[in-house]
Design a protein around this motif. Structure first.
Motif, short mmCIF file in Angstrom:
data_model
loop_
_atom_site.label_atom_id
_atom_site.label_comp_id
_atom_site.label_asym_id
_atom_site.label_seq_id
_atom_site.Cartn_x
_atom_site.Cartn_y
_atom_site.Cartn_z
N PHE A 161 0.85 -1.21 0.00
CA PHE A 161 0.00 0.00 0.00
C PHE A 161 0.88 1.26 0.00
CE2 PHE A 161 -1.70 3.37 2.87
CZ PHE A 161 -2.56 3.95 1.94
N ILE A 162 1.87 1.28 0.89
CA ILE A 162 2.74 2.47 1.00
C ILE A 162 3.59 2.62 -0.27
CG2 ILE A 162 4.71 3.47 2.23
CD1 ILE A 162 3.47 2.23 4.81
N VAL A 193 3.08 2.50 15.15
CA VAL A 193 3.43 3.77 15.81
C VAL A 193 3.94 4.77 14.77
CG1 VAL A 193 5.04 4.85 17.45
CG2 VAL A 193 3.92 2.68 18.04
N ALA A 194 4.82 4.33 13.87
CA ALA A 194 5.41 5.23 12.86
C ALA A 194 4.33 5.83 11.96
CB ALA A 194 6.43 4.46 12.02
N ILE A 195 3.37 4.99 11.52
CA ILE A 195 2.29 5.50 10.65
C ILE A 195 1.43 6.50 11.42
CG2 ILE A 195 0.21 4.88 9.32
CD1 ILE A 195 1.56 2.14 8.77
N VAL A 212 12.39 5.47 8.75
CA VAL A 212 11.92 4.57 9.82
C VAL A 212 11.22 3.36 9.20
CG1 VAL A 212 10.32 4.34 11.76
CG2 VAL A 212 11.72 6.41 11.52
N MET A 213 10.31 3.60 8.25
CA MET A 213 9.59 2.48 7.61
C MET A 213 10.55 1.61 6.82
SD MET A 213 6.49 2.15 8.48
CE MET A 213 5.77 1.03 7.30
N GLY A 214 11.56 2.22 6.20
CA GLY A 214 12.56 1.45 5.46
C GLY A 214 13.28 0.47 6.37
N ILE A 240 -6.57 1.44 8.69
CA ILE A 240 -6.56 -0.04 8.63
C ILE A 240 -5.13 -0.56 8.82
CG2 ILE A 240 -6.93 -2.06 7.14
CD1 ILE A 240 -9.26 -0.49 5.82
N ALA A 241 -4.16 0.12 8.15
CA ALA A 241 -2.75 -0.30 8.25
C ALA A 241 -2.25 -0.22 9.70
CB ALA A 241 -1.88 0.55 7.33
N ILE A 242 -2.70 0.81 10.43
CA ILE A 242 -2.30 0.94 11.85
C ILE A 242 -2.91 -0.20 12.68
CG2 ILE A 242 -2.54 2.34 13.94
CD1 ILE A 242 -2.58 4.83 12.03
N GLY A 243 -4.23 -0.43 12.50
CA GLY A 243 -4.91 -1.49 13.25
C GLY A 243 -4.30 -2.86 12.99
N LEU A 244 -4.02 -3.13 11.71
CA LEU A 244 -3.42 -4.43 11.36
C LEU A 244 -2.02 -4.57 11.98
CD1 LEU A 244 -4.44 -4.85 7.60
CD2 LEU A 244 -5.24 -6.20 9.54
N GLY A 245 -1.27 -3.46 12.05
CA GLY A 245 0.07 -3.51 12.65
C GLY A 245 0.01 -3.93 14.11
N VAL A 246 -0.96 -3.36 14.86
CA VAL A 246 -1.12 -3.73 16.27
C VAL A 246 -1.50 -5.21 16.37
CG1 VAL A 246 -2.51 -3.32 18.35
CG2 VAL A 246 -1.75 -1.38 16.94
#
Length: 405
Positions: free
Chosen positions: A234-235, A293-295, A314-316, A377-383
């Motif tokens: 996505f990113i 957290v980063a997103i 950070v994402m890299g 959604i990307a944040i929720g899935l990360g958790v």
């Protein structure tokens, strides 16, 4: 016990494996650069280009399972040769397709199949079989770091090719370049796969699959990898448009993708090295929670070139750093006999996540006029992925008796 065949040298396996991953992953990392020139010249919608790339991710995931089975059975060498030829044909097709349907078949199905035969699952199978367990996670980190460096290196090269040759000739030049995988594959010809009879195995494919899918930790690894695919693709595909929508120059997006590739080198190497020293489930949980957290911070602070560059760095670092600990954990739990196939199944889950990330990004953007929901959604899935990795058991599975082949 049957005799173990002699091993290839670690340097040879790492050098050839890393070079192949650099080429294969590097080429695909720059596909976004072709979106505008192809759609503008051919008069196609962006959706037709995005659909081909989404199909490529699915094709790579599904065909990767069978490429993995073939590599475990007949050795990586033959699979790499076939993958290189398909890659050359797919890139030529991408350059010459007159219709969106043919474009989807070549750019999507053909290149996806080629990536299945020339990337991590196949290369990691060789690393797993040829490198001692105490160095395996580290070696997987080195190979992944090389692939990341390829992404950093190839994007500017591809941009330069498009600028100097035009988009069509640039693709034809790349279709020749990927054939370099063929001579590199000779360095990964494993002893024991050369004769007519494949190596003796204690487990059939059916036994291996039943064992893996009835083992909760394998399913948790697959769930985590689904999230990994959703977030990074996505990113990778939609962030340039997100930045442009918010008034930042295209240059910022190019630098952001290059920074992701550069910091990915460090992240994958560090994750592979740490995987030899501490429980890998903790490394994976940390990566997924840190991404969430980063997103969140990226969305909360005012958007500027500086915030984009810090976020990209950070994402890299967290980008493909999931790859070495995930594959090393599969090897540790189940052994290396069916490593490419089991790695292929986990990677297929990653690609289903990738498909959802790319497609949902486009769909929800068209429906709502913004990417906000997909970011949430990307944040929720990360958790969620951070939590599901915690109960994974990394110890080798206890088998009652050898299962007949």
């Amino acid at each position: 016990m049957h005799m173990n065949p002699p091993k290839l040298s670690m340097f040879q396996v790492l050098a050839c494996g890393a070079a192949i991953v650099t080429l294969s992953m590097g080429v695909r990392h720059g596909f976004g650069l072709w979106l505008q020139p192809i759609t503008q010249e051919m008069g196609w919608t962006r959706q037709s280009f995005a659909f081909a790339i989404a199909l490529q991710n699915l094709s790579w995931g599904v065909i990767g399972i069978f490429a993995g089975m073939a590599a475990d059975r007949f050795g990586a060498f033959r699979v790499l040769m076939g993958g290189a030829v398909l890659y050359g044909l797919g890139l030529a097709g991408m350059a010459l397709s007159p219709t969106p349907l043919l474009f989807a078949l070549t750019t999507g199905l053909l290149i996806g199949a080629a990536q299945a035969g020339t990337t991590y699952a196949v290369i990691y199978g060789v690393l797993g079989r040829q490198i001692a367990p105490e160095r395996r996670s580290w070696a997987m980190g080195v190979a992944a770091a090389a692939g990341s460096f390829g992404q950093f290196l190839m994007v500017p090269v591809e941009g330069w090719l498009i600028a100097s040759l035009g988009w069509q000739q640039a693709l034809l030049a790349l279709s020749m370049a990927v054939l370099l995988i063929i001579p590199l594959a000779f360095g990964l010809r494993e002893p024991g796969f050369q004769g007519a009879a494949p190596p003796k195995r204690d487990q059939t494919i059916g036994h291996a699959l039943r064992e893996a899918f009835s083992y909760p930790s394998f399913n948790l690894l697959m769930a985590g990898y689904f999230v990994c695919g959703f977030q990074v693709v996505f990113i990778g595909v939609h962030m340039p448009s997100y930045l442009k929508d918010n008034g930042l120059s295209p240059q910022v997006a190019s630098y952001a993708l290059a920074l992701i590739g550069l910091f990915n080198v460090f992240g994958t190497y560090i994750a592979g090295t740490l995987g030899q020293r501490m429980p890998r489930r903790f490394i994976l949980s940390f990566i997924y929670l840190a991404r969430a957290v980063a997103i969140s911070i990226f969305l909360l602070v005012p958007l500027s070139p500086l915030s984009v560059y810090i976020f990209s760095a950070v994402m890299g670092t967290l980008w493909l750093s999931t790859v070495p600990p995930t594959n090393a954990t599969i090897a540790q739990i189940f052994g290396v006999q069916h490593l490419s196939m089991l790695g292929g199944f986990v990677f297929c889950s990653h690609q289903l996540g990738s498909f959802m990330g790319v497609w949902l990004g486009g769909y929800l953007y068209d429906a709502t006029g913004s990417y906000d929901i997909v970011w949430y959604i990307a944040i929720g899935l990360g958790v969620l992925a951070g939590l599901v990795n915690l109960p994974i058991k990394e110890a080798p599975i206890q088998r009652a008796q050898p299962q007949a082949a």
